[in-house]
Design a protein around this motif. Structure first.
Motif, PDB file in Angstrom:
ATOM      1  N   SER A 453       0.679  -1.115   0.043  1.00  9.65           N
ATOM      2  CA  SER A 453      -0.100  -0.047  -0.103  1.00  9.65           C
ATOM      3  C   SER A 453       0.964   1.285  -0.040  1.00  9.65           C
ATOM      4  N   HIS A 496      -4.168  -2.689  -4.548  1.00 10.64           N
ATOM      5  CA  HIS A 496      -2.995  -1.878  -4.637  1.00 10.64           C
ATOM      6  C   HIS A 496      -2.308  -2.084  -5.867  1.00 10.64           C
ATOM      7  N   ALA A 525      -4.162   1.283  -6.500  1.00  6.41           N
ATOM      8  CA  ALA A 525      -3.753   1.971  -5.263  1.00  6.41           C
ATOM      9  C   ALA A 525      -4.450   3.312  -5.256  1.00  6.41           C
TER      10      ALA A 525
END
Length: 584
Positions: A453, A496, A525
Motif C-alpha cells: 500500500s 493496490h 492503489a
C-alpha cells in the motif's frame, strides 16, 4: 457523591464537554433506537423533528424525552460519550449512571476515555464505576480496561488498583476479563522499558466463572500453575508478557476447555509446545526468540504465525523443530514474516519455507518471504534433510516440490514486486512464479494478491521507467521446465495495483493459466500520484484486450471505494500492526 448517592459532576473526572463526536453518537443512537421500535406515528414524528434541528435544539429536545427512552439510548453509547451527556443538564447524570449500572459489560478499553488525565485520576474513575455497578447489584459479565499506566519502573498504587479491579471482577462472576497495560504504540516507542505488573499468587487460586482472559504487560510469574481459577478458560491471550515456555505448558495443563490461545510479543518464549484436546485457534505473533514449535491439538483449525517463516538448517531444520503432525484438522493458516528478522541469506545452501509444515491448509495467507523454493546443496547428498517434510519431493536434486491438495483460497502478501527480484537481471522472474512452478494446487479456486500500500514500493523511479520503456514486456511469457495450469481457479483479485510492468506481467501469467476463470478484479492503489491512479482507464483498456485462457473471464478495474467484490477470509494483516513491530 450528591445527596442521592450519585457521583457529582466534579467527581467524575472526565471531560464533560459535549463534543461534536459525542453529539453524533447521541443522534445516531437515538435514530437507531427509533428504527428498532414499532413505527408508531409518535416515534416517526419525533424522529422527523430531531432530523431537522440544530445541535442546540437537539439537546433541548432530547432532555425533554421520557427517562425510559433516554436510558435506552444511553445504553448503546460508549461510556465516555454517555458520561459527557451530563453537559446537557443535571437531569442526564442519573440517566448515564443508570445505563452504566444496568449494563453487564464494563468496557474501558477506549484510551480516549482517559486522554489528558493523570493515571491516578483515570484509575479513580474506573474504580468508582466498578463500585457503583456493584452497588446496583447488576451481574457483571465482562470487564475490560486499557488504562494509560504511569511512567517509571514501578506501578505502586496504580498497580494495586488494577489488581483490585481484576479481583473484584472475578469475585462478581465475570466470564471475561481483559486488562492491557501496554503503552499506546507510537513512533519511537520503547516497549522494552515498560515494566510488568506482577499478579499476586492467590488471584486465580479460587474457582471462578472466567472463560476469557486477555492480559497485556501483566506477569504470571507469581501465580502457581495450573490454577483452579483458570480451569474454565475457553480463550487466553497473553500480550507483551514475561511468560515462559514452562508457564505456557502449565497454563495449558490446567485449561482442558481452552479453544483459543494467542501469544503476542512474548520475548521469553523459545520452545513452544501446545497441547489441547479442544484447542481450535492458535496465534504466535511477534515472539522473536521462538525456535521450536510443536502442536498436538486434534481439533486445531486455525493457525497464525507472524515471525520467522523461512527456516534454515542452521537453526530449525536440523532438529525438525516444527511439528503439526498431531493437528490433522488444521485448515486455516496465516504466515507472515516479521519485520526485524534477517532476510534470506542466498549463500546458505539449506533453507525451506514454514508452509511446508502445513500443506493440509484449505485457506492460506502467505507473504513473499514464505514463497522461496527450498534449495539443497549440490556439493553433497543432502536429500535426507528434507525427508521429514510432508508432501515434499526432491526434483533432480536441485529443488523440492510440495503438494497442497486441499488449498482452495490463497492470499499472497507480495509487497513490491520490484523487491522480489532474485537476480540483477531485470527480466528474471520474481519468486512468486517459482512458487506456482513448485507447488501443486489442484483445487485452488480463489487467489488474492495484495501488493504494498506504500506508493514508494510500487512506483519508484526505476519501476516507472520500466513501465514507460517496456510497454510490451508484460506480454512475453516466462519459460519453465513444465506447463503450469491453475485448472480450478475461478476468481483473481489484485489489490493496490499500480500498473508497473512487473505487475502487468503477473496478471498476464495468471490469465493465461486459468482456463475456467470467471472474474479478475484489479483494485487500484490510492492517491499519491501512483501510475495506477492516473491511468485507470488505460489499465481497463489494456486488461480487456489481453489474451485469456478462459473465454468466460470478466475483468474489472476499480478504485478501492468502488470495490464490492469478495475479500479473502483474512483481513487483518499483522505486518501492518505497529505494536508487533516495535517491542523489546
Amino acid at each position: 457523591m450528591d445527596s442521592r448517592g450519585y457521583p457529582s459532576r466534579r467527581m467524575t473526572h472526565v471531560d464533560l464537554r459535549l463534543s461534536a463526536k459525542t453529539f453524533v453518537f447521541l443522534f445516531h443512537s437515538f435514530t437507531k433506537f427509533l428504527h428498532n421500535q414499532s413505527t408508531s406515528h409518535h416515534l416517526l414524528t419525533v424522529e422527523s423533528h430531531l432530523s431537522t434541528c440544530s445541535s442546540g435544539a437537539m439537546e433541548d429536545r432530547l432532555s425533554s424525552l421520557p427517562d425510559d427512552l433516554l436510558h435506552s439510548i444511553l445504553r448503546d453509547l460508549p461510556l465516555k460519550h454517555a458520561v459527557r451527556t451530563s453537559a446537557l443538564s443535571r437531569r442526564w447524570v442519573p440517566q448515564w449512571i443508570r445505563a452504566l449500572a444496568d449494563s453487564p459489560v464494563l468496557d474501558f478499553t477506549d484510551r480516549d476515555f482517559a486522554r489528558g488525565q493523570p493515571p491516578a485520576r483515570a484509575a479513580a474513575t474506573v474504580g468508582r464505576c466498578l463500585r457503583l455497578h456493584a452497588e446496583h447489584g447488576t451481574p457483571l459479565d465482562a470487564f475490560r480496561v486499557a488504562p494509560v499506566s504511569p511512567p517509571g519502573p514501578g506501578y505502586g498504587a496504580f498497580g494495586r488498583d488494577v489488581i483490585g479491579w481484576v479481583a473484584a471482577a472475578l469475585a462478581r462472576g465475570a466470564r471475561e476479563v481483559e486488562v492491557d497495560l501496554t503503552p499506546p504504540s507510537r513512533e519511537g516507542a520503547d516497549h522494552g522499558s515498560a515494566a510488568f505488573l506482577d499478579l499476586p499468587g492467590d488471584l486465580f487460586q479460587a474457582r471462578s466463572s472466567l472463560e476469557r482472559l486477555a492480559l497485556g504487560r501483566l506477569s504470571l510469574r507469581a501465580v502457581p500453575l495450573p490454577a483452579a481459577g483458570l480451569a474454565g478458560l475457553r480463550s487466553l491471550s497473553l500480550s507483551h508478557t514475561d511468560v515462559t515456555d514452562e508457564a505456557v505448558r502449565g497454563v495449558l495443563a490446567g485449561c482442558p476447555a481452552l479453544e483459543s490461545l494467542s501469544l503476542r510479543c512474548c520475548a521469553l518464549l523459545t520452545a513452544v509446545r501446545v497441547a489441547g484436546e479442544r484447542l481450535r485457534a492458535l496465534e504466535l505473533l511477534g515472539c522473536r526468540a521462538v525456535r521450536e514449535l510443536r502442536v498436538a491439538a486434534p481439533a486445531l483449525e486455525s493457525f497464525a504465525l507472524y515471525g520467522d517463516v523461512i527456516l534454515s538448517t542452521a537453526d530449525w531444520c536440523e532438529s525438525v523443530a516444527v511439528d503439526f503432525a498431531a493437528a490433522p484438522a488444521l485448515r486455516d493458516v496465516y504466515l507472515s514474516h516479521m519485520v526485524g528478522f534477517d532476510t534470506l541469506d542466498r549463500n546458505h545452501d539449506h533453507y525451506y519455507p514454514f508452509v511446508y509444515h502445513v500443506p493440509q491448509a484449505r485457506i492460506l495467507t502467505l507473504c513473499s518471504v514464505g514463497l522461496v523454493v527450498p534449495l539443497l546443496s549440490r556439493d553433497s547428498d543432502d536429500d535426507d534433510r528434507f525427508d521429514h517434510l510432508p508432501y515434499a519431493h526432491v526434483n533432480a536434486g536441485e529443488d523440492t516440490y510440495i503438494d497442497m491438495p486441499n488449498l482452495q483460497e490463497l492470499q499472497l502478501l507480495l509487497g513490491s514486486l520490484e523487491e522480489e527480484i532474485l537476480s540483477q537481471d531485470p527480466r528474471f522472474p520474481e519468486r512468486v512464479y517459482y512458487f506456482f512452478q513448485n507447488t501443486s494446487l489442484p483445487v485452488l479456486e480463489r487467489l488474492f494478491i495484495r501488493l504494498s500500500s506504500n506508493p514508494a514500493h510500487g512506483s519508484s523511479s526505476s519501476a516507472t521507467a520500466l513501465a514507460d520503456e517496456d510497454e510490451d514486456d508484460d506480454d512475453k511469457d516466462i519459460g519453465f521446465r513444465y506447463e503450469i495450469v491453475l485448472g480450478q481457479l475461478t476468481f483473481i483479485k489484485v489489490v493496490h495495483f499500480r500498473g508497473t510492468w512487473r505487475e502487468r506481467r503477473l496478471v498476464v501469467f495468471l490469465l493465461e493459466r486459468a482456463p475456467i476463470l470467471e472474474q479478475l478484479v484489479l483494485v487500484m492503489a490510492e492517491g499519491g500520484g501512483a501510475p495506477g491512479d492516473e491511468r485507470l482507464e488505460d489499465i481497463q483498456e489494456w486488461v480487456s484486450a489481453l489474451q485469456k485462457a478462459s473465454r468466460e473471464a470478466r475483468t474489472s478495474v476499480c478504485r478501492p471505494s468502488e470495490d464490492d467484490s469478495p475479500n479473502h477470509a483474512h483481513t487483518r494483516f499483522f505486518h501492518e500492526d505497529y505494536c508487533c513491530n516495535h517491542q523489546e
